[in-house]
Design a protein around this motif. Structure first.
Motif, PDB file in Angstrom:
ATOM      1  N   LEU A 149       0.827  -1.215   0.000  1.00  0.00           N
ATOM      2  CA  LEU A 149       0.000   0.000   0.000  1.00  0.00           C
ATOM      3  C   LEU A 149       0.856   1.258   0.000  1.00  0.00           C
ATOM      4  CD1 LEU A 149      -2.743  -1.086   2.579  1.00  0.00           C
ATOM      5  CD2 LEU A 149      -2.994  -0.898   0.085  1.00  0.00           C
ATOM      6  N   THR A 150       1.963   1.220   0.723  1.00  0.00           N
ATOM      7  CA  THR A 150       2.867   2.378   0.775  1.00  0.00           C
ATOM      8  C   THR A 150       3.559   2.588  -0.558  1.00  0.00           C
ATOM      9  OG1 THR A 150       3.246   1.986   3.133  1.00  0.00           O
ATOM     10  CG2 THR A 150       4.816   3.418   1.981  1.00  0.00           C
ATOM     11  N   ALA A 151       3.990   1.504  -1.203  1.00  0.00           N
ATOM     12  CA  ALA A 151       4.647   1.606  -2.512  1.00  0.00           C
ATOM     13  C   ALA A 151       3.693   2.188  -3.548  1.00  0.00           C
ATOM     14  CB  ALA A 151       5.157   0.234  -2.954  1.00  0.00           C
ATOM     15  N   GLU A 152       2.433   1.749  -3.496  1.00  0.00           N
ATOM     16  CA  GLU A 152       1.435   2.283  -4.418  1.00  0.00           C
ATOM     17  C   GLU A 152       1.240   3.792  -4.189  1.00  0.00           C
ATOM     18  OE1 GLU A 152      -0.989   0.336  -6.759  1.00  0.00           O
ATOM     19  OE2 GLU A 152       1.067  -0.421  -6.769  1.00  0.00           O
ATOM     20  N   ARG A 153       1.193   4.190  -2.943  1.00  0.00           N
ATOM     21  CA  ARG A 153       1.021   5.610  -2.629  1.00  0.00           C
ATOM     22  C   ARG A 153       2.221   6.429  -3.097  1.00  0.00           C
ATOM     23  NH1 ARG A 153       3.070   8.398   1.333  1.00  0.00           N
ATOM     24  NH2 ARG A 153       3.604   6.561   2.596  1.00  0.00           N
ATOM     25  N   LEU A 154       3.423   5.916  -2.864  1.00  0.00           N
ATOM     26  CA  LEU A 154       4.628   6.637  -3.272  1.00  0.00           C
ATOM     27  C   LEU A 154       4.696   6.806  -4.786  1.00  0.00           C
ATOM     28  CD1 LEU A 154       7.219   4.955  -0.882  1.00  0.00           C
ATOM     29  CD2 LEU A 154       6.413   7.312  -0.773  1.00  0.00           C
ATOM     30  N   GLN A 155       4.305   5.747  -5.499  1.00  0.00           N
ATOM     31  CA  GLN A 155       4.312   5.848  -6.962  1.00  0.00           C
ATOM     32  C   GLN A 155       3.295   6.888  -7.437  1.00  0.00           C
ATOM     33  OE1 GLN A 155       3.735   2.109  -9.008  1.00  0.00           O
ATOM     34  NE2 GLN A 155       4.847   2.836 -10.788  1.00  0.00           N
ATOM     35  N   ALA A 156       2.131   6.912  -6.788  1.00  0.00           N
ATOM     36  CA  ALA A 156       1.108   7.902  -7.148  1.00  0.00           C
ATOM     37  C   ALA A 156       1.574   9.318  -6.830  1.00  0.00           C
ATOM     38  CB  ALA A 156      -0.193   7.598  -6.397  1.00  0.00           C
ATOM     39  N   GLU A 157       2.455   9.438  -5.824  1.00  0.00           N
ATOM     40  CA  GLU A 157       2.990  10.744  -5.451  1.00  0.00           C
ATOM     41  C   GLU A 157       4.159  11.166  -6.332  1.00  0.00           C
ATOM     42  OE1 GLU A 157       3.963  10.284  -1.367  1.00  0.00           O
ATOM     43  OE2 GLU A 157       1.885  10.409  -0.658  1.00  0.00           O
ATOM     44  N   GLY A 158       4.566  10.309  -7.273  1.00  0.00           N
ATOM     45  CA  GLY A 158       5.617  10.672  -8.210  1.00  0.00           C
ATOM     46  C   GLY A 158       7.007  10.194  -7.852  1.00  0.00           C
ATOM     47  N   VAL A 159       7.133   9.297  -6.877  1.00  0.00           N
ATOM     48  CA  VAL A 159       8.456   8.739  -6.535  1.00  0.00           C
ATOM     49  C   VAL A 159       8.777   7.677  -7.584  1.00  0.00           C
ATOM     50  CG1 VAL A 159       9.840   7.552  -4.804  1.00  0.00           C
ATOM     51  CG2 VAL A 159       8.063   9.176  -4.096  1.00  0.00           C
ATOM     52  N   SER A 160       9.630   8.024  -8.552  1.00  0.00           N
ATOM     53  CA  SER A 160       9.877   7.145  -9.691  1.00  0.00           C
ATOM     54  C   SER A 160      11.005   6.139  -9.461  1.00  0.00           C
ATOM     55  CB  SER A 160      10.209   7.986 -10.934  1.00  0.00           C
ATOM     56  OG  SER A 160      11.341   8.808 -10.688  1.00  0.00           O
ATOM     57  N   ARG A 165      11.464   3.624  -3.544  1.00  0.00           N
ATOM     58  CA  ARG A 165      10.142   3.126  -3.158  1.00  0.00           C
ATOM     59  C   ARG A 165      10.269   1.869  -2.313  1.00  0.00           C
ATOM     60  NH1 ARG A 165       8.673   3.794  -8.629  1.00  0.00           N
ATOM     61  NH2 ARG A 165       8.428   1.532  -8.847  1.00  0.00           N
ATOM     62  N   GLU A 166      11.187   0.988  -2.694  1.00  0.00           N
ATOM     63  CA  GLU A 166      11.392  -0.240  -1.931  1.00  0.00           C
ATOM     64  C   GLU A 166      11.834   0.077  -0.504  1.00  0.00           C
ATOM     65  OE1 GLU A 166      11.047  -3.492  -2.386  1.00  0.00           O
ATOM     66  OE2 GLU A 166      10.229  -3.367  -4.406  1.00  0.00           O
ATOM     67  N   ARG A 167      12.790   1.001  -0.393  1.00  0.00           N
ATOM     68  CA  ARG A 167      13.331   1.318   0.926  1.00  0.00           C
ATOM     69  C   ARG A 167      12.255   1.917   1.836  1.00  0.00           C
ATOM     70  NH1 ARG A 167      15.021   5.841   3.085  1.00  0.00           N
ATOM     71  NH2 ARG A 167      14.994   6.962   1.097  1.00  0.00           N
ATOM     72  N   LYS A 168      11.514   2.908   1.315  1.00  0.00           N
ATOM     73  CA  LYS A 168      10.504   3.582   2.133  1.00  0.00           C
ATOM     74  C   LYS A 168       9.318   2.663   2.442  1.00  0.00           C
ATOM     75  CE  LYS A 168      11.546   8.351   0.828  1.00  0.00           C
ATOM     76  NZ  LYS A 168      11.034   9.600   0.235  1.00  0.00           N
ATOM     77  N   SER A 169       8.919   1.867   1.473  1.00  0.00           N
ATOM     78  CA  SER A 169       7.794   0.962   1.721  1.00  0.00           C
ATOM     79  C   SER A 169       8.210  -0.165   2.666  1.00  0.00           C
ATOM     80  CB  SER A 169       7.254   0.393   0.406  1.00  0.00           C
ATOM     81  OG  SER A 169       8.258  -0.341  -0.299  1.00  0.00           O
ATOM     82  N   ASP A 170       9.479  -0.594   2.597  1.00  0.00           N
ATOM     83  CA  ASP A 170       9.983  -1.583   3.559  1.00  0.00           C
ATOM     84  C   ASP A 170       9.903  -1.037   4.979  1.00  0.00           C
ATOM     85  OD1 ASP A 170      10.551  -3.761   1.960  1.00  0.00           O
ATOM     86  OD2 ASP A 170      12.588  -3.118   1.506  1.00  0.00           O
TER      87      ASP A 170
END
Length: 399
Positions: A149-160, A165-170
């Motif tokens: 869910l966090t990775a999906e949110r980060l991608q929607a926020e423009g984290v390319s 994304r892996e680090r923050k969602s982990d």
């Protein structure tokens, strides 16, 4: 000088020489050990999980008389740097058919500050409970669901950047898992250590396999398990299948018994197979660590090493939380393990020796907690393999 006097003098000299040799040998191995630990530390990935845990609501007190380390076994499809594992590696791990992240092994290692005996408290992977930021689900879904869910949110926020994304969602997934463990047990997680399937695979290859013993032959096409009865040495994909097999007596509780015995035997083998004094093995160990192990930024590797030795020597008491059912079903039809959360807290408080214990729940667990187990009589294992034979003896047979 009389013959007796000369003999006495010679004995004193010989004694001094022996003491000197023992001292030099001990210093040499101690020096090599600390060098090895330094190399391991340099190759270990760290997480900032302790910082994000500070804002978890209703956390237990920081100072509770012990150091509590959450040990997690993850089936992540990325390495410790967030890089996707190649297809050939996933085939070796026998996990190429799924893309979720589960934590099949969840253990809280409690190390009393007063020098008392350490405890390793296992939590069944299918334990059903509320997960912050998600829903009520199995505890092994906490990491993966919140990570997704966090990775999906980060991608929607423009984290390319995928690795970012892996680090923050982990981090988010780890936080959700820690919160679930704290809420269930009433214990404050002081440190975090995680190893993924790839590292588990590599480690068993480095140490030449782990000795196990089964009471009866068994097979499971889902995990790839196919083992005969009796003692045997397993490594790589077979080792993964051994600790992940699903269709076994006792379900999750039976799997935990396997994991506890396997951990003890693996640590014996690691500490007695000359790993730290064999350049090739040491290189393999460092490679496994760099690709698969993540610890919090404040965890002292020497502390973790000391607890590994405790696991190997039988100086750690294994226990599993009490449950009310191992074959219940949730509203989605999933097989789950149910618990009385207040009863679990009371049981943990009693196990760790707290004087003030939570009030018992009105609904008592219908099953008996798995009794703490002790494996092996050895207190210390050498780094040069001198006790390798002793370390392999008395392997407990399990289902």
């Amino acid at each position: 000088m009389s013959t007796a006097a000369r003999a006495k003098k010679a004995a004193r000299v010989t004694g001094r020489v022996v003491i000197a040799l023992v001292a030099v040998t001990t210093l040499a191995f101690s020096g090599y050990f600390w060098t090895a630990l330094r190399l391991v530390k340099e190759n270990t990935n760290t997480t900032q999980i302790l910082q994000v845990l500070e804002d978890i609501p209703n956390s237990p007190p920081v100072e509770d008389g012990a150091i509590d380390i959450l040990l997690v076994g993850s089936d992540s499809r990325t390495d410790a740097q967030g890089r996707p594992l190649p297809a050939d590696v996933l085939r070796k791990l026998r996990t190429e058919g799924t893309d979720t992240v589960n934590t099949d092994t969840i253990i809280v290692m409690r190390v009393p500050r007063n020098g008392g005996k350490a405890s390793a408290i296992s939590i069944p992977r299918d334990t059903y409970l509320p997960i912050a930021g998600f829903r009520e689900d199995k505890i092994n879904a906490a990491y993966g669901a919140v990570k997704y869910l966090t990775a999906e949110r980060l991608q929607a926020e423009g984290v390319s950047d995928q690795q970012e994304r892996e680090r923050k969602s982990d981090e988010a997934g780890r936080k959700a898992l820690v919160q679930a463990v704290q809420d269930l047990t009433g214990m404050r997680v002081d440190h975090y250590a995680e190893i993924n399937l790839y590292g588990f695979y590599l480690l068993t290859e480095v140490i030449g396999g782990v000795q196990v013993c089964l009471k009866a032959g068994t097979s499971d096409p889902n995990s790839g398990a196919n083992f005969r009865a009796g003692p045997q040495t397993i490594s790589g994909g077979d080792a993964l299948s051994f600790v992940r097999q699903r269709n076994m007596p006792g379900g999750d509780l039976g799997r935990i018994a396997r994991q506890q015995v396997f951990m003890s035997q693996a640590m014996k083998q690691l500490l007695s197979a000359g790993t730290f004094t064999d350049p090739a093995k040491m290189s393999g160990l460092l490679d496994a660590v760099s690709k698969s192990v993540v610890v919090d930024q404040n965890l002292d590797i020497a502390t973790l090493a000391a607890q590994a030795q405790g696991l190997a020597s039988g100086n750690v008491e294994f226990a599993t939380i009490p449950v009310t059912s191992i074959d219940a079903r949730n509203e989605r039809g999933q097989s789950i393990v149910t618990v009385d959360r207040e009863a679990v807290k009371a049981w943990v408080a009693q196990l760790i020796g707290e004087t003030a214990q939570p009030a018992p729940s009105s609904t008592a667990p219908s099953s008996t907690p798995v009794a703490p187990s002790r494996f092996g009589p050895e207190k210390l294992l050498s780094l040069d393999g001198a006790h390798a034979v002793a370390a392999r003896q008395d392997v407990p047979c399990v289902d």
